[in-house]
Motif scaffolding. Structure first.
Motif, PDB file in Angstrom:
ATOM      1  N   THR A  27      69.399  44.168  36.043  1.00  0.00           N
ATOM      2  CA  THR A  27      69.436  44.576  37.446  1.00  0.00           C
ATOM      3  C   THR A  27      70.042  43.481  38.315  1.00  0.00           C
ATOM      4  O   THR A  27      70.873  43.748  39.195  1.00  0.00           O
ATOM      5  N   ASN A  28      69.645  42.240  38.063  1.00  0.00           N
ATOM      6  CA  ASN A  28      70.189  41.106  38.832  1.00  0.00           C
ATOM      7  C   ASN A  28      71.683  40.944  38.589  1.00  0.00           C
ATOM      8  O   ASN A  28      72.445  40.611  39.510  1.00  0.00           O
ATOM      9  N   LEU A  29      72.120  41.169  37.341  1.00  0.00           N
ATOM     10  CA  LEU A  29      73.542  41.055  37.023  1.00  0.00           C
ATOM     11  C   LEU A  29      74.339  42.125  37.756  1.00  0.00           C
ATOM     12  O   LEU A  29      75.410  41.840  38.309  1.00  0.00           O
ATOM     13  N   LEU A  30      73.815  43.359  37.764  1.00  0.00           N
ATOM     14  CA  LEU A  30      74.497  44.452  38.470  1.00  0.00           C
ATOM     15  C   LEU A  30      74.620  44.131  39.955  1.00  0.00           C
ATOM     16  O   LEU A  30      75.686  44.325  40.561  1.00  0.00           O
ATOM     17  N   THR A  31      73.546  43.599  40.524  1.00  0.00           N
ATOM     18  CA  THR A  31      73.577  43.227  41.938  1.00  0.00           C
ATOM     19  C   THR A  31      74.606  42.127  42.191  1.00  0.00           C
ATOM     20  O   THR A  31      75.392  42.197  43.152  1.00  0.00           O
ATOM     21  N   ALA A  32      74.629  41.114  41.331  1.00  0.00           N
ATOM     22  CA  ALA A  32      75.555  39.990  41.507  1.00  0.00           C
ATOM     23  C   ALA A  32      77.013  40.445  41.434  1.00  0.00           C
ATOM     24  O   ALA A  32      77.853  40.008  42.236  1.00  0.00           O
ATOM     25  N   VAL A  33      77.311  41.325  40.487  1.00  0.00           N
ATOM     26  CA  VAL A  33      78.684  41.820  40.337  1.00  0.00           C
ATOM     27  C   VAL A  33      79.107  42.602  41.576  1.00  0.00           C
ATOM     28  O   VAL A  33      80.203  42.411  42.118  1.00  0.00           O
ATOM     29  N   MET A  34      78.199  43.455  42.059  1.00  0.00           N
ATOM     30  CA  MET A  34      78.539  44.289  43.208  1.00  0.00           C
ATOM     31  C   MET A  34      78.683  43.440  44.469  1.00  0.00           C
ATOM     32  O   MET A  34      79.582  43.669  45.290  1.00  0.00           O
ATOM     33  N   VAL A  35      77.821  42.458  44.644  1.00  0.00           N
ATOM     34  CA  VAL A  35      77.925  41.559  45.800  1.00  0.00           C
ATOM     35  C   VAL A  35      79.252  40.803  45.749  1.00  0.00           C
ATOM     36  O   VAL A  35      79.912  40.615  46.781  1.00  0.00           O
ATOM     37  N   ALA A  36      79.666  40.374  44.557  1.00  0.00           N
ATOM     38  CA  ALA A  36      80.929  39.649  44.407  1.00  0.00           C
ATOM     39  C   ALA A  36      82.116  40.527  44.790  1.00  0.00           C
ATOM     40  O   ALA A  36      83.058  40.066  45.456  1.00  0.00           O
ATOM     41  N   ALA A  92      74.064  53.039  49.443  1.00  0.00           N
ATOM     42  CA  ALA A  92      74.103  53.626  48.101  1.00  0.00           C
ATOM     43  C   ALA A  92      74.623  52.657  47.049  1.00  0.00           C
ATOM     44  O   ALA A  92      74.614  52.977  45.854  1.00  0.00           O
ATOM     45  N   LEU A  93      75.061  51.468  47.462  1.00  0.00           N
ATOM     46  CA  LEU A  93      75.566  50.495  46.494  1.00  0.00           C
ATOM     47  C   LEU A  93      74.431  49.959  45.619  1.00  0.00           C
ATOM     48  O   LEU A  93      73.304  49.808  46.081  1.00  0.00           O
ATOM     49  N   PRO A  94      74.727  49.657  44.364  1.00  0.00           N
ATOM     50  CA  PRO A  94      73.695  49.113  43.453  1.00  0.00           C
ATOM     51  C   PRO A  94      73.431  47.637  43.716  1.00  0.00           C
ATOM     52  O   PRO A  94      73.711  46.772  42.881  1.00  0.00           O
ATOM     53  N   ILE A  95      72.906  47.353  44.890  1.00  0.00           N
ATOM     54  CA  ILE A  95      72.607  45.980  45.293  1.00  0.00           C
ATOM     55  C   ILE A  95      71.119  45.874  45.601  1.00  0.00           C
ATOM     56  O   ILE A  95      70.607  46.567  46.502  1.00  0.00           O
ATOM     57  N   GLY A  96      70.417  45.045  44.862  1.00  0.00           N
ATOM     58  CA  GLY A  96      69.009  44.707  45.023  1.00  0.00           C
ATOM     59  C   GLY A  96      68.174  45.572  45.919  1.00  0.00           C
ATOM     60  O   GLY A  96      67.753  46.666  45.539  1.00  0.00           O
ATOM     61  N   PRO A  97      67.914  45.127  47.169  1.00  0.00           N
ATOM     62  CA  PRO A  97      66.956  45.821  48.033  1.00  0.00           C
ATOM     63  C   PRO A  97      67.481  47.100  48.674  1.00  0.00           C
ATOM     64  O   PRO A  97      66.707  47.834  49.283  1.00  0.00           O
ATOM     65  N   LEU A  98      68.784  47.382  48.576  1.00  0.00           N
ATOM     66  CA  LEU A  98      69.317  48.614  49.155  1.00  0.00           C
ATOM     67  C   LEU A  98      68.775  49.833  48.414  1.00  0.00           C
ATOM     68  O   LEU A  98      68.268  49.727  47.304  1.00  0.00           O
ATOM     69  N   ASP A  99      68.900  51.000  49.024  1.00  0.00           N
ATOM     70  CA  ASP A  99      68.394  52.217  48.395  1.00  0.00           C
ATOM     71  C   ASP A  99      69.007  52.422  47.010  1.00  0.00           C
ATOM     72  O   ASP A  99      68.306  52.758  46.052  1.00  0.00           O
ATOM     73  N   GLY A 100      70.327  52.223  46.919  1.00  0.00           N
ATOM     74  CA  GLY A 100      70.987  52.370  45.631  1.00  0.00           C
ATOM     75  C   GLY A 100      70.501  51.347  44.628  1.00  0.00           C
ATOM     76  O   GLY A 100      70.275  51.661  43.452  1.00  0.00           O
ATOM     77  N   GLY A 101      70.333  50.109  45.083  1.00  0.00           N
ATOM     78  CA  GLY A 101      69.854  49.058  44.186  1.00  0.00           C
ATOM     79  C   GLY A 101      68.477  49.366  43.628  1.00  0.00           C
ATOM     80  O   GLY A 101      68.197  49.150  42.442  1.00  0.00           O
ATOM     81  N   GLN A 102      67.580  49.888  44.477  1.00  0.00           N
ATOM     82  CA  GLN A 102      66.235  50.235  44.015  1.00  0.00           C
ATOM     83  C   GLN A 102      66.282  51.373  42.998  1.00  0.00           C
ATOM     84  O   GLN A 102      65.568  51.349  41.990  1.00  0.00           O
ATOM     85  N   MET A 103      67.139  52.367  43.262  1.00  0.00           N
ATOM     86  CA  MET A 103      67.192  53.506  42.344  1.00  0.00           C
ATOM     87  C   MET A 103      67.769  53.112  40.993  1.00  0.00           C
ATOM     88  O   MET A 103      67.209  53.436  39.940  1.00  0.00           O
ATOM     89  N   TYR A 104      68.897  52.401  41.002  1.00  0.00           N
ATOM     90  CA  TYR A 104      69.511  52.020  39.731  1.00  0.00           C
ATOM     91  C   TYR A 104      68.659  50.989  38.994  1.00  0.00           C
ATOM     92  O   TYR A 104      68.629  50.964  37.762  1.00  0.00           O
TER      93      TYR A 104
END
Length: 410
Positions: free
Chosen positions: A386-395, A356-368
């Motif tokens: 979208t890439n920025l959100l993924t980068a922040v969450m991965v960090a 559910a995390l807003p990370i790229g290919p994950l379900d949450g990432g795809q939805m957000y």
């Protein structure tokens, strides 16, 4: 394009994907059940709740690690592979229970996507099982990507949410069933011939100094260099005071036989690392108190129950160390049942919140990502956001995992 209706194998070494028609037929049948459409409607709104819980737990653990040196030291003492949800690589994830839980988790997750997709008439190209070197490790559902992207945001959200939501539901059901088993337990009176002081060995690391002198799980350490060990801190203090020396260690083994061996301690040891290579717990934790504390956690702090029994043997009634101290109205089957339910709860919960995390290919990432695309008309700007959100969450996730190992070495 017709849905695949033949059994076929696809090799992507080291994985083998077995495509079967059985999942497709099942999805179609379930999609026609009464209430299926209403359930799909509910799904569309639940991903943010799971995501919020995931972020709360990750940020909360990060805050604790920053503020609490003891927590950093305890986490940093674990092997880095303890962060992997892979039985056989994670030393705390038992192979049998772990593999069963992981397979069930992935099947439930993928079935959720497939069923909701069919409710909305989105084509599912194929389903099947995944083999790793011939061993089943999960399942897959290939949803036709173009059709998924054509449906409106609400339906797409429902399809993407179904996987993590199924995992969270199964996690909750497993936890409730585990609580029922715990309520059937009563402590067994302790053996009067057992050691009256010392500390109990919960586990012995392979290749460790303790293993080399014959110490095993269930041993009770009595003395080191002639000094009695009555508290956990006593062991560490005496060992550190004798680094580089050969000391005599006495313990009772699991058969209550007294053993005496010589052990040559290393000249130095890294901060946060053990010397003997063992996990220990206070001798004979009060069985009744352990049971009541564990039972109380279900109502007061169920998240605390995510700590595996392999990491806190003295605090979990069904752990290897404690299980013999209880009996259940269910008979001996209660031990494997409790362990299986715990790992179903543990694996499903972690897979659910992670996806559910807003990370790229994950379900949450795809939805957000789809929400951002709808709100921001510029395709380039939406992609950057979208890439920025993924980068922040991965960090943030990386910091929560790596921080203890980094700070413990500074």
């Amino acid at each position: 394009m017709e849905q695949q209706r033949k059994v076929r194998a696809e090799v992507k070494l080291p994985l083998i994907l077995i495509h079967t028609p059985f999942g497709l037929d099942f999805f179609d049948r379930v999609a026609k059940w009464p209430g299926a459409k209403a359930w799909a409607e509910i799904n569309a709104y639940l991903m943010p709740i799971i995501t919020a819980l995931a972020i709360f737990l990750i940020v909360g653990s990060l805050a604790i690690l920053i503020a609490n040196a003891e927590a950093r030291q305890n986490v940093g003492a674990l092997e880095p592979t303890a962060n992997l949800l892979i039985p056989g690589l994670n030393p705390y994830l038992p192979i049998t229970y772990g593999w069963i839980a992981l397979i069930v988790t992935i099947v439930i997750h993928e079935a959720g996507h497939g069923i909701i997709a069919r409710i909305y008439n989105v084509r599912v190209d194929s389903t099947g099982i995944v083999l790793l070197l011939g061993l089943p490790i999960g399942a897959f559902v290939n949803i036709e990507r173009e059709e998924l992207n054509k449906v409106n945001l609400k339906k797409k959200s429902s399809i993407l949410t179904a996987g993590p939501l199924n995992n969270m539901i199964l996690a909750g059901v497993s936890l409730a069933a585990l609580y029922f088993i715990i309520t059937t337990l009563t402590p067994v009176p302790p053996d009067p011939n057992s050691p009256q002081f010392g500390i109990a060995v919960v586990s012995v690391n392979p290749g460790s100094l303790a293993e080399s002198i014959g110490m095993t799980q269930g041993s009770v350490i009595q003395t080191v260099d002639g000094q009695e060990i009555r508290e956990i801190n006593d062991l560490g203090e005496i060992l550190r005071a004798n680094l580089g020396r050969t000391v005599e260690i006495t313990w009772f083994d699991s058969d209550n036989q007294l053993v005496t061996e010589q052990a040559t301690l290393p000249e130095a040891v890294e901060p946060g690392r053990g010397i003997l290579g063992i996990q220990v717990t206070p001798l004979l934790p009060d069985s009744g108190a352990v049971l009541e504390r564990y039972k109380g956690a279900f109502g007061s702090n169920p998240i605390a129950l995510l700590l595996p029994p392999t990491m806190q043997q003295g605090a979990v009634p069904y752990s290897d160390l404690m299980q013999s101290r209880y009996e259940s109205t269910l008979g001996p089957v209660w031990v494997p049942a409790a362990n299986m339910l715990f790992w179903l709860w543990f694996v499903n919960f972690n897979v659910g919140i992670f996806n559910a995390l807003p990370i790229g290919p994950l379900d949450g990432g795809q939805m957000y990502g789809s929400i951002i695309e709808k709100k921001i008309k510029s395709a380039a700007l939406a992609k950057n956001a979208t890439n920025l959100l993924t980068a922040v969450m991965v960090a943030v996730v990386a910091a929560a995992i790596l921080l203890p190992y980094v700070l413990n070495r500074l």
